[in-house]
Structure formats: C-alpha cells, structure tokens
Scaffold this active site. Structure first.
Site, PDB file in Angstrom:
ATOM      1  CD  GLN A  40     105.397  69.209  56.250  1.00 28.26           C
ATOM      2  OE1 GLN A  40     106.109  69.300  55.002  1.00 28.26           O
ATOM      3  NE2 GLN A  40     104.191  69.564  56.321  1.00 28.26           N
TER       4      GLN A  40
ATOM      5  CG  HIS B 256     110.099  70.395  52.288  1.00 29.72           C
ATOM      6  ND1 HIS B 256     109.506  69.955  51.538  1.00 29.72           N
ATOM      7  CD2 HIS B 256     108.973  70.980  53.284  1.00 29.72           C
ATOM      8  CE1 HIS B 256     108.197  70.106  51.509  1.00 29.72           C
ATOM      9  NE2 HIS B 256     108.060  70.727  52.430  1.00 29.72           N
TER      10      HIS B 256
ATOM     11  CG  ASN C 212     109.300  72.696  49.657  1.00 27.98           C
ATOM     12  OD1 ASN C 212     108.491  71.961  48.411  1.00 27.98           O
ATOM     13  ND2 ASN C 212     108.515  73.226  50.502  1.00 27.98           N
ATOM     14  CD  GLU C 213     105.638  75.200  49.377  1.00 30.24           C
ATOM     15  OE1 GLU C 213     105.595  75.685  50.558  1.00 30.24           O
ATOM     16  OE2 GLU C 213     104.723  74.543  48.664  1.00 30.24           O
TER      17      GLU C 213
HETATM   18  O1  IFM Z   1     102.697  70.643  54.307  1.00 29.92           O
HETATM   19  C1  IFM Z   1     103.249  71.953  53.414  1.00 29.92           C
HETATM   20  C2  IFM Z   1     104.432  71.543  52.683  1.00 29.92           C
HETATM   21  O2  IFM Z   1     105.550  71.395  53.710  1.00 29.92           O
HETATM   22  C3  IFM Z   1     104.735  72.444  51.838  1.00 29.92           C
HETATM   23  N1  IFM Z   1     103.766  73.060  50.766  1.00 29.92           N
HETATM   24  C4  IFM Z   1     102.470  73.164  51.368  1.00 29.92           C
HETATM   25  C5  IFM Z   1     102.095  72.008  52.291  1.00 29.92           C
HETATM   26  C6  IFM Z   1     100.812  72.257  52.886  1.00 29.92           C
HETATM   27  O3  IFM Z   1     100.646  73.449  53.484  1.00 29.92           O
END
Ligand code: IFM
Length: 413
Positions: A26, A117, A161-162
């Site tokens: 990002q 991520h 991540n997530e």
């Molecule tokens: O930008 C994302 C991130 O990559 C993961 N968690 C949520 C953020 C906002 O949407």
C-alpha cells in the site's frame, strides 16, 4: 447517537505502544512481482504505481513518525520482493528490510512486522495461491528465511493480516484477485492460512531458541467488527453467533488450541448490522443489513463509525487471556477533525476495557500515511500524514499532532 460512553481519568498504562501501521504494497510502490500488480492493470482499477514511494522514502517517513512521538510502528514485508521466483530468495531485498527495521530502532520505534498482508508473489498465485494445500509449505519456507534474517531485530510479529478479509474478499465476494465466489474454496483458503500460521508460529519460536534470542511475540492480525443484531429475533441471534464464530473467533480458537497465540492483533474499524430476511448461507454468514435501523456517522467509504463496538470486541477477547494490541484502527475522511474525534472515541473505548481488566498493550493507528486502499485506489484518506501523490509531498495533519500528545504523555485530555 453512536457514542455514549462517559469516562473520568484517561491515563494509559506505562510502556504502552503508540504508533501507526502501514503495509508494504500500500505504501512502497512498484511491487511488480506481486499478484495485485497485473490484476490492477487487467481490471482497469486505479493502479498502485509509485504509491508513497515508501520503499525509498522510509527514512523520511520514520522521521515524521518519530517527531509525532510514536514508539511503535507496524509494517509488512513484501513476499514477492524477497522471493520473486519460487525458491529464489534475494539477499538484497532481505537486507532492505533489515535496514528498514534498523531505521525504526535507530529512532526509538519498536517494529511490529507482518509477513503476509493480502498480496502474494505472482508465481504463488499462478499455482493456486492459498487454495493449494502446498501454500502452507511455501509460506513456511518464506517465513523460515525471513525469520532467520530478521530475528535479531524483531520482537513482535504478525504472520498473516486479516485472513478472514483475504478469504472473503477474494473467494466469497469475488472482489479481489483471484475473484472467485465459492464457499468451498473460501474454507480451503481459510484452513490453509490457519494451518500455515500454526506451523510458522512454532518454527519461528524454534528459530529464536536456536539463535539464543529471547522469545518473540507472534500472532495474526484479525479483522474484528462489532456484530450487532437489528432485532432480537432467534434468527438474528443465530447469525450473530455464527458470524462471530466463523469470521472472528473460530481461527483464534484453533490457534489458541494449538498454543500458537502470544497476543491478539485486533484490526477494528466498524460494526456489522445483522437482520436476516432469508435462510441462505449468505444471510447467516456475511450479508449486512442496509436498512440503517440505528443510524450513525460513517467514514468516506460508508462504514459505520462505532467506537463502543471496540470495547465490546475487547471484552469478547478477554477469555483468551493473552495481551492484545490494536494493530489497526482508523478512519478515511476528508474532514481531519473527524479523524481526531474517531481516535479519541476509540481510545476511550480501549481505556474502558483496560479499566475492566482487559490487557491491551498498544494502539497502532491505520495508517501513518494516506495510501493505496486496494480496490478503492488512492481516494480514501486514512493517513495521519496527508499525501500529495503528484509531488510525493507529505503533510502532517492536525489530528496527527493531537494524537502525538497522547503518544508522548499516555494521557487523553
Ligand atoms: O487498508 C486496509 C488494510 O490493508 C487492512 N485493514 C483495513 C485497512 C482499511 O481498509
């Protein structure tokens, strides 16, 4: 009104970690060996391009974080940079991340490093990504190499991540690559990620032991929402239970059972309203009520702003009996005063949970910089620091300065 919590003394524990989070894809720019790169082009979305050129400008960004009194920073390693072709590990790229981490340490900022991520190397995606059961050994091999190199400099790790967001966006909603809609594949992906975490967790601990380093702290960052039933019907209560189990606590239960959870990383943004009108699996598992039964403020992507939900989530997590770090919490908005309000209200929720015995040890705002918000491109503005993407100029927002006072004093006025 969404927020109704009243507090007296807002003082956070000593040694609390304060800072912000980013992820490599990002902010770094030019991650052309990652699967999102060709995908952005293929579907005609706004491409990530140079992003924030953080790959080169990280010293300047960390100077800003330091000037804002951050004592912690969450970043991620781009797997595709380290292993652009299967089995070929680039020492220069490993060294790059060592330099990044040392740049944080030199500024008195504790790094928290994420190994995955959302993005994958292209070769990994082409061979089935996380659908393929070999994903587990492939991820393991990459983590093994990275851990051996970075262990002397890193204490806090997030393996994945997530995972629930990766699996649902890529395999239920078909919104992210590989744009599939299949519950079976979603389950396979989620299972492989879970198993990968467990194996990697134990290997990482073993590496630290072999290298005679003190024990690291390793977890996943789990995206957690407050799941709120619109009515108290049996069906809604069921749905809330199922969602919490599948999307929230199922994976935590499994990895806790396998003794692979040193802390919990919480990514909290919003609530999810549940009002079931049908009996299909989608109704139970992921559909969100759009009827605005209890309206509240929204961010610029239309997500409900619901600070008291963070308190509810933290109370739910107390049963795991491990420390908790807020590994992400943030708002995209063009009104910076909303950002400060957001941070303040969420800190109050965290403090309330702490005062009731929940062991929260840190808060990392999402994000340090405005950045590439996946399929939404560069439009949403989450940053403490505003980006001018034409000039790459950074401007510290007022909210960041207010947050800096909390980071310095541990007190919320
Ligand atoms: O930008 C994302 C991130 O990559 C993961 N968690 C949520 C953020 C906002 O949407």
């Amino acid at each position: 009104m969404c927020s109704d919590i009243i507090f007296a003394m807002i003082q956070f524990p000593k040694n609390f970690l304060w800072g912000a989070a980013t992820s490599a894809y990002q902010v770094e720019g030019n991650n052309f060996n990652s699967d999102w790169w060709p995908w952005e082009k293929a579907i005609g979305k706004q491409p990530s391009g140079d992003a924030c050129r953080h790959y080169n400008l990280y010293p300047q960004d960390f100077d800003l974080a330091q000037s804002l009194n951050h004592n912690a920073h969450r970043l991620s390693i781009e797997w595709a940079r380290i292993e652009p072709r299967e089995g070929e590990f680039l020492q220069t790229e490993i060294q790059h991340y060592i330099d990044v981490i040392l740049a944080l340490r030199a500024r008195g900022i504790e790094p928290m490093v994420t190994l995955h991520h959302f993005t994958n190397p292209i070769w990994f995606s082409q061979s089935g990504a996380w659908e393929n059961k070999r994903s587990v050994e492939r991820f393991f091999r990459y983590c093994d190499v990275v851990t051996k190199a970075l262990a002397p400099y890193v204490h806090y790790w997030i393996t994945i991540n997530e995972p629930s967001i990766y699996a649902s966006h890529s395999y239920i909603f078909g919104a992210w690559p590989p744009q599939i809609k299949s519950y079976w594949k979603t389950k396979a992906v989620y299972d492989h990620m879970t198993w990968a975490h467990i194996q990697v967790y134990h290997r990482m601990h073993q590496i630290y032991q072999e290298m005679k380093l003190s024990k690291p702290a390793i977890s996943i960052a789990q995206h957690l929402q407050a799941v709120v039933p619109c009515t108290d019907s049996l069906r809604n209560r069921w749905a809330v239970k199922l969602r919490k189990k599948w999307f929230h606590f199922g994976i935590l239960d499994t990895i806790a059972r396998h003794k692979a959870l040193d802390f919990i990383g919480v990514n909290y943004y919003s609530r999810q309203m549940v009002d079931l009108t049908g009996w299909g699996p989608g109704n139970f598992v992921h559909e969100v009520c759009q009827n605005n039964h209890t309206p509240c403020r929204k961010n610029s992507l239309g997500w409900d702003i619901y600070p008291q939900g963070l308190y509810l989530v933290l109370k739910d997590l107390q049963k795991y009996n491990v420390p908790i770090f807020i590994t992400e919490n943030g708002i995209c908005t063009l009104e910076d005063n909303e950002r400060w309000e957001f941070i303040k209200e969420h800190l109050k929720s965290i403090h309330k949970a702490i005062s009731e015995g929940v062991d929260v040890q840190g808060y990392l705002y999402w994000s340090l910089l405005d950045n590439f918000e996946w399929a939404e491109g560069f439009v949403p503005r989450f940053g403490l620091i505003a980006m001018n993407y034409d000039t790459q100029e950074r401007t510290v927002r007022e909210s960041a300065r207010k947050y800096a006072v909390v980071c310095k004093t541990g007190i919320l006025q």
